[in-house]
Design a protein around this motif. Structure first.
Motif, short mmCIF file in Angstrom:
data_model
loop_
_atom_site.label_atom_id
_atom_site.label_comp_id
_atom_site.label_asym_id
_atom_site.label_seq_id
_atom_site.Cartn_x
_atom_site.Cartn_y
_atom_site.Cartn_z
N ARG A 105 8.36 4.66 -0.15
CA ARG A 105 8.76 5.44 -1.32
C ARG A 105 9.99 6.28 -1.02
NH1 ARG A 105 4.42 2.24 -2.13
NH2 ARG A 105 3.54 2.53 -4.18
N PRO B 137 0.84 -1.21 0.00
CA PRO B 137 0.00 0.00 0.00
C PRO B 137 0.86 1.25 0.00
CG PRO B 137 -0.71 -1.54 1.70
CD PRO B 137 0.57 -2.07 1.15
N ASN B 138 0.45 2.23 -0.72
CA ASN B 138 1.15 3.51 -0.76
C ASN B 138 0.83 4.27 0.53
OD1 ASN B 138 1.47 6.35 -1.13
ND2 ASN B 138 1.74 5.96 -3.31
N VAL B 139 1.86 4.51 1.32
CA VAL B 139 1.62 5.13 2.62
C VAL B 139 1.07 6.55 2.50
CG1 VAL B 139 3.32 3.76 3.88
CG2 VAL B 139 4.01 5.92 2.83
N ALA B 140 1.47 7.25 1.47
CA ALA B 140 0.99 8.63 1.31
C ALA B 140 -0.52 8.63 1.02
CB ALA B 140 1.74 9.32 0.18
N ALA B 141 -0.94 7.75 0.15
CA ALA B 141 -2.36 7.67 -0.19
C ALA B 141 -3.18 7.27 1.04
CB ALA B 141 -2.58 6.67 -1.32
N ARG B 142 -2.65 6.31 1.75
CA ARG B 142 -3.30 5.85 2.96
C ARG B 142 -3.45 6.99 3.96
NH1 ARG B 142 -0.74 0.32 5.37
NH2 ARG B 142 -2.59 -0.95 4.97
N SER B 143 -2.37 7.69 4.11
CA SER B 143 -2.33 8.76 5.08
C SER B 143 -3.30 9.88 4.69
CB SER B 143 -0.90 9.30 5.13
OG SER B 143 -0.82 10.44 5.92
N LEU B 144 -3.29 10.21 3.43
CA LEU B 144 -4.13 11.31 2.96
C LEU B 144 -5.62 10.97 3.06
CD1 LEU B 144 -4.30 14.10 1.70
CD2 LEU B 144 -4.11 13.04 -0.55
N THR C 45 2.83 18.78 13.68
CA THR C 45 1.83 19.24 12.72
C THR C 45 2.21 18.89 11.29
OG1 THR C 45 1.52 21.10 14.22
CG2 THR C 45 0.45 21.23 12.07
N GLN C 46 3.44 19.17 10.95
CA GLN C 46 3.85 18.98 9.57
C GLN C 46 3.77 17.52 9.13
OE1 GLN C 46 6.87 21.46 8.26
NE2 GLN C 46 6.25 20.94 6.19
N ALA C 47 4.26 16.63 9.98
CA ALA C 47 4.26 15.22 9.59
C ALA C 47 2.99 14.51 10.05
CB ALA C 47 5.49 14.52 10.14
N ARG C 48 2.08 15.27 10.64
CA ARG C 48 0.84 14.67 11.15
C ARG C 48 1.15 13.50 12.09
NH1 ARG C 48 0.03 18.91 7.82
NH2 ARG C 48 -2.16 19.25 7.42
N VAL D 120 2.18 16.71 4.09
CA VAL D 120 3.23 15.92 3.43
C VAL D 120 2.66 14.75 2.65
CG1 VAL D 120 5.10 16.54 5.02
CG2 VAL D 120 3.67 14.53 5.50
N ALA D 121 1.57 14.19 3.14
CA ALA D 121 0.99 13.04 2.44
C ALA D 121 0.43 13.46 1.09
CB ALA D 121 -0.11 12.41 3.30
N LEU E 233 1.79 12.16 -2.43
CA LEU E 233 0.92 11.41 -3.34
C LEU E 233 0.83 12.09 -4.70
CD1 LEU E 233 -1.00 9.05 -3.74
CD2 LEU E 233 -2.83 10.48 -2.82
N SER F 187 5.64 4.35 10.81
CA SER F 187 6.95 4.94 10.64
C SER F 187 7.30 5.70 11.91
CB SER F 187 6.96 5.93 9.47
OG SER F 187 6.73 5.25 8.27
N LEU G 73 0.89 24.73 6.94
CA LEU G 73 1.98 23.79 6.68
C LEU G 73 1.48 22.79 5.66
CD1 LEU G 73 3.22 23.01 10.32
CD2 LEU G 73 4.44 24.29 8.54
N ASP H 129 3.51 -1.55 11.11
CA ASP H 129 3.52 -0.73 9.91
C ASP H 129 3.39 0.75 10.18
OD1 ASP H 129 4.06 -2.22 7.61
OD2 ASP H 129 2.12 -3.20 7.74
#
Lengths: 344, 344
Positions: free
Chosen positions: B128, A58-65, A125-128, B60-61, B65, A103, B57, A101
């Motif tokens: 990624r 799974p794409n972590v960015a997509a998941r996160s968003l 905040t930035q990295a949530r 990042v996700a 993405l 980070s 900010l 899973d």
DNA sequence: CTGAAAGCGCTTACAG
DNA sequence: CTGAAAGCGCTTACAG
């Protein structure tokens, strides 16, 4: 181009590729990948097979968003020269994150720090960042506590002074260990036992000191304040404190330092006065850092399961974030005395 | 509800909120935030002001993405007990990442490791990771090299044996420093100088050894293989190697260990034979780890600017990822000899 | 110098 | 037990 070819070329298949392969919708793939209930066994198998074949991750960015959560934990720490304690914390936290899973993002801080709140807020905040692991003394900084409450960011404090209600707290039996260590010296005949305290900001400091006093009391030895000095968990402060103790008209026959780095300083101070260890002076530390077994003589010390403590801290924190836990029980970890040649 | 209220409530304004406040499109906000050209000065100011006010900010996700890049660097490392070298690498890499708004993800590895490729592939693919920093000996593992090439993942190797074309390579003047250190001993009258080599997998090992030989040659001292032993950069191997050297019919009067942890082992071996340091034996190390100044006697050693090297490594790697650099020049960092009491 | 539209790859909320 | 649709918050590719 088939999805398989696409995946092979790009090195990353998407949920659509898996769904196509398995002949289901992406929602079903999502269910399987996230271990959600309500999927027929045979469907699950088909999906799993496709996941395997396409090496789907799974794409972590997509998941996160889309999920509005990052699966990111933060580790906020002071960065001491003698890093072995933090190394264990790091290993433990990393290991827990890997299992689930998540980070782990690091945020070293120099203390004291006027911009602490600002820096940590930006970090979170930035990295949530969903939750933070706070090794001592981070769990006790009022500014930090207030910030985390404002940001509604849960945390796990490792050996803080006081447990915060509703937050994960990890303790170990430091007082008992310190008491045992002191008793060990008493049983060997020591009566004038010096003690070097740690940084007053750390929760461990008061507990280790209390264990020392407890052992004295238990054996009917009068407590003498002049045998106790303030240190700050680093080499130089241990050396300075030990030098004072060794200058006393009635020098102690043993010194317990509240960590190994200060015990190393004690060894050096003793050496500079030409004292033989352990013949003229017994020395004991706390932590069982790699340093302890590299010194001469190797240090008698107390081993804490720091790695396990950090792993548990991070694990319980993630459980909490995922609603798998209410107020977790505060089970203190056990310590173990390691006897080496620095004591007699 | 206005965007401002929304931002205040949720703690995170979006690019839409900023665009609304500034009276521009989100694309313009994006341009300003990413320091792209072609924005009128006054427009930029308006946007910046809105960013400030809303404490915007970028998510990042979402960035990751949509941009198909994660702004994530990986640090792949072996995890030695004596962690001080890695601590400096970590500090340096973290510092570089912070400057450029990258995140650093850690991937500790135990070596040797049959699943290395699989583990690193998973690490890189899942998060990624755009590029990886490889402290020694990671930069020289053929399997890892192959994997990174396959994944088209650039890397920065810190003191590898051989520089890989097209990749960032960071070196320091280890041979020169080792030569100077050995010469320092020769100038003090030492002729029988033992040498403990490091792990053959590390690039530093051959260079430090070459410096030793170079110094001998320069001063017309015959090289004797029996004064050289193999170590593995850890305490126990240093102790064992030193014990062998000290058992020689003609014991050396000085020993150079290829790092401080092995020098600590040398000190212990000497002690166990009742030798006084530095009277009976001079000992020198490499790294200037915290350990070096905590031992007795404090170690003469070589200080490498590891933190700076790691920071430069990560920085050049990010430059490369962002197309701001072609083949970067390989400027070797200078080392410095630190003389303490373990040598005479 | 600026913006409208599409899309990144998932999860959420909902429907059946 | 399963799926169609919308949307998370950005960047890319394109147009003007």
């Amino acid at each position: 181009m088939t999805s398989k070819q696409r995946a092979a070329r790009q090195g990353n298949a998407t949920i659509f590729d898996v769904a196509e392969q398995a002949g289901v919708s992406i929602k079903t793939v999502s269910r399987v990948v996230n271990n959600e209930p309500n999927v027929r066994e045979s469907t699950r198998d088909k999906v799993l097979e496709a996941v395997e074949r396409l090496r789907y991750l799974p794409n972590v960015a997509a998941r996160s968003l889309s999920g509005r959560r990052s699966r990111v934990l933060g580790l906020v720490y002071g960065s001491p020269d003698e890093f072995s304690y933090m190394k264990d914390v790091l290993d433990g936290a990393l290991s827990a994150c890997e299992e689930r899973d998540y980070s782990l993002l690091l945020r070293p801080l120099t203390l004291p720090n006027a911009e602490l709140v600002e820096q940590v807020e930006r970090f979170i905040t930035q990295a949530r960042v969903e939750g933070v692991v706070l090794p001592a003394p981070m769990g006790d900084l009022p500014d930090l506590q207030r910030l985390l409450r404002r940001l509604e960011t849960p945390f796990a404090a490792i050996t803080p002074k006081v447990a915060t209600a509703g937050q994960v707290t990890i303790l170990c039996e430091e007082q008992a260990a310190s008491c045992s260590l002191t008793e060990f010296l008493i049983e060997r005949g020591h009566r004038a036992i010096g003690f070097i305290k740690g940084d007053p900001d750390h929760g461990a400091t008061a507990k280790r000191f209390a264990g020392y006093r407890q052992a004295l009391a238990k054996h009917g030895i009068r407590y003498r304040g002049r045998l106790v000095r303030q240190g700050y968990f680093n080499f130089d402060s241990g050396k300075a404190a030990a030098a004072e103790l060794l200058n006393l008209p009635q020098m102690p026959t043993a010194i317990v330092a509240s960590n190994d780095d200060m015990a190393a300083g004690t060894l050096l101070a003793a050496r500079q006065r030409g004292l033989a260890i352990p013949e003229d002076l017994s020395v004991a530390g706390f932590d069982d850092a790699p340093l302890a077994s590299r010194l001469w003589p190797p240090l008698t010390t107390v081993r804490q399961p720091i790695r396990e403590m950090a792993k548990t801290a991070a694990g319980l924190l993630m459980d909490r974030l995922n609603g798998n836990a209410t107020e977790p029980p505060v089970v203190p970890f056990a310590c173990e005395i390691v006897v080496r040649e620095s004591t007699t």
